[in-house]
Design a protein around this motif. Structure first.
Motif, mmCIF file in Angstrom:
data_model
loop_
_atom_site.group_PDB
_atom_site.id
_atom_site.type_symbol
_atom_site.label_atom_id
_atom_site.label_comp_id
_atom_site.label_asym_id
_atom_site.label_seq_id
_atom_site.Cartn_x
_atom_site.Cartn_y
_atom_site.Cartn_z
ATOM 1 N N GLU A 27 0.828 -1.221 0.000
ATOM 2 C CA GLU A 27 0.000 0.000 0.000
ATOM 3 C C GLU A 27 0.854 1.260 0.000
ATOM 4 O O GLU A 27 0.597 2.223 -0.702
ATOM 5 C CB GLU A 27 -0.910 -0.025 1.243
ATOM 6 C CG GLU A 27 -2.064 0.937 1.175
ATOM 7 C CD GLU A 27 -3.043 0.732 2.332
ATOM 8 O OE1 GLU A 27 -3.781 1.690 2.597
ATOM 9 O OE2 GLU A 27 -3.066 -0.346 2.966
ATOM 10 N N LYS A 64 -9.102 -5.089 -3.181
ATOM 11 C CA LYS A 64 -9.645 -4.286 -2.076
ATOM 12 C C LYS A 64 -8.741 -3.105 -1.716
ATOM 13 O O LYS A 64 -9.189 -1.966 -1.573
ATOM 14 C CB LYS A 64 -9.819 -5.205 -0.861
ATOM 15 C CG LYS A 64 -10.932 -4.810 0.068
ATOM 16 C CD LYS A 64 -11.133 -5.886 1.112
ATOM 17 C CE LYS A 64 -12.153 -5.432 2.131
ATOM 18 N NZ LYS A 64 -12.329 -6.425 3.187
ATOM 19 N N VAL A 65 -7.436 -3.397 -1.569
ATOM 20 C CA VAL A 65 -6.479 -2.353 -1.140
ATOM 21 C C VAL A 65 -6.338 -1.279 -2.216
ATOM 22 O O VAL A 65 -6.280 -0.087 -1.919
ATOM 23 C CB VAL A 65 -5.101 -2.984 -0.806
ATOM 24 C CG1 VAL A 65 -4.084 -1.897 -0.459
ATOM 25 C CG2 VAL A 65 -5.233 -3.966 0.342
ATOM 26 N N LYS A 68 -9.494 0.789 -2.201
ATOM 27 C CA LYS A 68 -9.504 1.622 -0.985
ATOM 28 C C LYS A 68 -8.713 2.907 -1.209
ATOM 29 O O LYS A 68 -9.119 4.000 -0.813
ATOM 30 C CB LYS A 68 -8.909 0.828 0.184
ATOM 31 C CG LYS A 68 -8.853 1.614 1.487
ATOM 32 C CD LYS A 68 -8.030 0.907 2.529
ATOM 33 C CE LYS A 68 -7.705 1.832 3.688
ATOM 34 N NZ LYS A 68 -6.725 1.262 4.616
ATOM 35 N N ASN A 69 -7.546 2.789 -1.867
ATOM 36 C CA ASN A 69 -6.664 3.951 -2.052
ATOM 37 C C ASN A 69 -6.966 4.774 -3.292
ATOM 38 O O ASN A 69 -6.775 5.984 -3.291
ATOM 39 C CB ASN A 69 -5.207 3.478 -2.106
ATOM 40 C CG ASN A 69 -4.699 3.069 -0.730
ATOM 41 O OD1 ASN A 69 -4.300 3.910 0.055
ATOM 42 N ND2 ASN A 69 -4.767 1.776 -0.418
#
Length: 606
Positions: A27, A64-65, A68-69
C-alpha cells in the motif's frame, strides 16, 4: 478497424494491467503515476460503456487495497456517465452499483473530499440531481469517519445548502407540482440525509444531562437556520388543493422536528435575542450573520404561530400580549422585505398574533417598545407603496386590528405618532376617521374617557385641524386629510353643545378658525381661481390648434408621464375643481353650523 470485442479488451485490458501491477505492491509503495493510470483506465471503461467489467474489478476481493486507495478518483467520471444514461439502462444500474461499492470500500477521508468536490463543481439544472445522487454515499462515508465528524457533517450540509440557495423556489401550485429543477424533492432528501446525525445527538443527550460534545449539535442547528431562510422563508406554505403531501410543508415539519429533538426549538423562539453575538472580528460578517439569523427565526415564528408546525411542543403558559411582544421583532423583519412571500408571512404573523387578543386589552405601555412604533409605520409603507393590491388591503385591515387592540391611552398615543410620521394624506384621513370614532364612543358611553375629551383631545385636535403649510398647502394632495378633518369638526359641532363642551372644541374654536378654517377658505379661493384660469387657457389653446389631439408631455417628480391630449388635461383639471367644490360645500356647512350654534347661545344669554 478493430471489432467491438477487441475495443472491450483494450479498455478492460489496460485496467487489468494496472491492477495486476499494483496487486504486487505494498500500500505504501503506490505512486502518483499509478493513481493517474488507474484513473485514465477506469474512466475509459466507463466512457466506452464497460461499467459491468469495471464493477467486477471493484468487487474482486484481491483488489480491495487498490480500490480503498484509488477508487475515489472515479467519482467525477462516474457521475458524468450516470447522467448520460436513461433511468432504465442497465449501464446506469452498473454505475450506481459502482458508486455504492466505492462508498463501502474507499478510504472515507479521501472519498469524502471527492464527493464534496463533485457537489461543489455542479451547477444549474444538475445541482439537485447531483446532490440527490451523492447523498447516500456521502452519508455512508460520514458515518464511518472517526475524526472531525461534526466538522465534516457541517461542511457537507453547508456545501449542499450553498449549492441549492441560488435556485428559484417553486411558488405557485403548478411550479410545486412540476418541481422542474427537483428542489422540492432534494430538500426532503437532505433532511433524510441528516437524520442519523440527529439521532446520534439525541442518543448522546439522553445518556448524559451534561452533553459536552456540542459540535455536531451546533452544525445541525446551523443547517436548520439555513433551511428556515432558504427555501422556507421564500416558499409558499399554505395548504394547496390537489397537493396531498406539500413538499415544503413536509420539509418544514422535519426541520421543526430536528430543532425539537436537539432541544433548540423553544430557546430559539424566546431566547434568540438574548444570545451571544456571533464570534466575528469583522463587523460586516457579524451584521450578515445577525441578519440571516433574524430572517430564520422570523420564519420559525411564522411556521409555529401561523401554520402551527410544532405547536404541540409549545408551552401554553404565555399571555397573548407577551406572544405579540415576542413576535413583533420577527414581524418587523418580515415587513421590511419587498418580496410577496415574505411580506405576506409578516402580515399573517402579525394578524394571527393580534387575533389572539381581546379588543382594548393591549396596554399603552407596550408602545414604549421600539417595535410597537416601527411596525405600524412599516404597515403604512406597505399600504401606500406596495405594488400588490391584496397586500395593501390586508395591511390596512391589520392596522385597524392593531388600533382596536390598544387601550384608550394606547390608541391616543398611536394616533399622534401616525399623524406625525405617515406623510400620506390618505393614511392621515383614515387616522382622523378613527379619532372621530373614539370621540363618538367617549360621548355616547357612560364612563369618562379622559383621552378623547377635554385637554388631551384639544392637543390632538391641534394636530388634526391644521394645514401643513397654511393657505399655501396643496389642497388636492391633502384632500383626503382635509375632508376627514372637516367631517370630524362638523361632528364635534353637532354632537357637543357649547353649554356641555365635553370635547373642549368650543373653547378652542378661535384657534381652529385661525389655523384651519380661514387658511382653508383662502387656499380654496386661490386654488379654484388658478385651476379655472388653467381650464380657460387650455380651451383657448385648443381653438387655436389644428386638432384637439395635440399632445403634450407632463413631468411628475422628475419622471416623464405618458403624453396627454388637451382633452385629457381638461378632464384632470375639471376633476380637481370637483374636489375643491366638495371641500367647499363641507366647509360652508361647518361654518354655518358654528354660526347657528353661537347665535343660539347668544340669544339664550340676551
Amino acid at each position: 478497424m478493430p471489432d467491438e470485442h477487441s475495443q472491450t479488451t483494450m479498455a478492460v485490458d489496460e485496467l487489468q494491467a494496472i491492477i495486476q501491477r499494483c496487486q504486487i505492491l505494498e500500500e505504501a509503495d503506490f505512486k502518483g503515476e499509478d493513481f493517474n493510470l488507474f484513473l485514465v483506465a477506469g474512466q475509459k471503461c466507463l466512457e466506452d460503456g464497460y461499467a459491468a467489467q469495471l464493477l467486477e474489478v471493484i468487487q474482486n476481493e484481491k483488489n480491495k487495497v487498490i480500490i480503498k486507495n484509488m477508487g475515489w478518483n472515479l467519482i467525477s467520471p462516474l457521475v458524468r456517465c450516470i447522467f448520460t444514461y436513461k433511468e432504465e439502462d442497465d449501464k446506469r444500474e452498473h454505475c450506481l452499483r459502482i458508486l455504492d461499492q466505492l462508498a463501502q470500500l474507499c478510504n472515507p477521508k479521501e472519498l469524502f473530499l471527492g464527493l464534496l468536490e463533485q457537489i461543489e463543481q455542479t451547477s444549474g439544472d444538475q445541482v439537485c440531481q447531483t446532490v440527490m445522487l451523492l447523498l447516500q454515499p456521502l452519508q455512508t462515508v460520514l458515518l464511518k469517519l472517526q475524526n472531525k465528524k461534526a466538522y465534516s457533517v457541517g461542511l457537507s450540509l453547508a456545501m449542499i445548502m450553498n449549492q441549492l440557495t441560488p435556485l428559484p423556489v417553486p411558488y405557485t401550485k403548478q411550479q410545486i407540482q412540476e418541481d422542474k429543477l427537483g428542489l422540492c424533492q432534494c430538500c426532503n432528501a437532505v433532511v433524510d440525509f441528516a437524520k442519523p446525525f440527529v439521532n446520534e445527538v439525541v442518543k448522546n443527550m439522553e445518556k448524559s444531562s451534561e452533553y459536552h460534545d456540542m459540535e455536531l449539535k451546533e452544525e445541525l442547528l446551523k443547517f436548520c437556520m439555513k433551511s428556515l431562510k432558504y427555501p422556507l422563508l421564500t416558499a409558499q406554505l399554505e395548504q394547496l388543493e390537489g397537493i396531498e403531501e406539500h413538499p415544503f410543508r413536509h420539509f418544514a415539519t422535519e426541520i421543526i422536528n430536528i430543532l425539537w429533538n436537539i432541544r433548540e426549538l423553544i430557546p430559539l423562539v424566546f431566547l434568540h435575542h438574548k444570545g451571544k453575538s456571533p464570534p466575528w472580528e469583522n463587523q460586516e460578517f457579524a451584521d450578515i450573520e445577525r441578519k440571516n439569523s433574524a430572517d430564520s427565526v422570523a420564519c420559525l415564528s411564522y411556521l409555529m404561530f401561523v401554520q402551527h408546525f410544532g405547536i404541540e411542543c409549545f408551552p401554553v403558559v404565555f399571555s397573548p400580549s407577551y406572544l405579540l411582544l415576542c413576535n413583533m421583532t420577527h414581524i418587523e423583519v418580515l415587513l421590511k422585505r419587498t418580496e410577496e412571500s415574505m411580506l405576506s408571512k409578516g402580515l399573517d404573523l402579525f394578524e394571527s398574533s393580534l387575533l389572539r387578543m381581546e379588543d382594548n386589552s393591549l396596554l399603552h405601555d407596550y408602545l414604549e417598545f421600539r417595535d410597537f412604533i416601527n411596525v405600524p409605520q412599516d404597515l403604512v409603507k406597505i399600504m401606500t407603496l406596495c405594488p400588490m393590491e391584496h397586500l395593501r388591503k390586508k395591511s390596512l385591515s391589520i392596522l385597524q386590528l392593531f388600533i382596536d387592540k390598544f387601550d384608550t391611552e394606547g390608541k391616543y398615543t398611536l394616533f399622534r405618532c401616525l399623524l406625525k410620521t405617515s406623510n400620506h394624506a390618505g393614511v392621515e384621513g383614515y387616522i382622523i376617521k378613527n379619532i372621530k370614532d373614539q370621540i363618538h364612543l367617549s360621548l355616547t358611553k357612560e364612563y369618562d374617557n379622559v383621552w378623547f375629551t377635554g385637554h388631551h383631545l384639544i392637543s390632538l385636535l391641534d394636530l388634526v385641524l391644521s394645514l401643513p403649510e397654511g393657505a399655501e398647502t396643496d389642497l388636492l394632495q391633502n384632500s383626503d386629510r382635509i375632508m376627514a378633518s372637516l367631517n370630524l369638526l362638523r361632528y364635534l359641532v353637532i354632537k357637543d353643545c357649547e353649554s356641555d363642551n365635553q370635547t373642549g372644541v368650543w373653547t378652542t374654536l378661535t384657534k381652529i378658525e385661525q389655523n384651519f378654517l380661514k387658511p382653508l377658505r383662502v387656499g380654496l379661493n386661490m386654488s379654484k381661481a388658478h385651476y379655472e384660469a388653467e381650464i380657460k387657457n387650455k380651451k383657448e389653446n385648443r381653438k387655436e390648434a389644428h386638432s384637439s389631439n395635440t399632445v403634450c408631455s407632463v413631468t411628475v417628480s422628475g419622471e416623464k408621464m405618458p403624453a396627454m391630449t388637451t382633452g385629457m388635461q381638461l378632464q384632470v383639471l375639471h376633476s380637481a375643481l370637483f374636489t375643491f367644490d366638495l371641500i367647499e360645500s363641507v366647509l360652508a356647512r361647518v361654518e354655518e353650523l358654528i354660526e347657528v350654534k353661537i347665535k343660539a347661545v347668544m340669544d339664550e344669554n340676551s
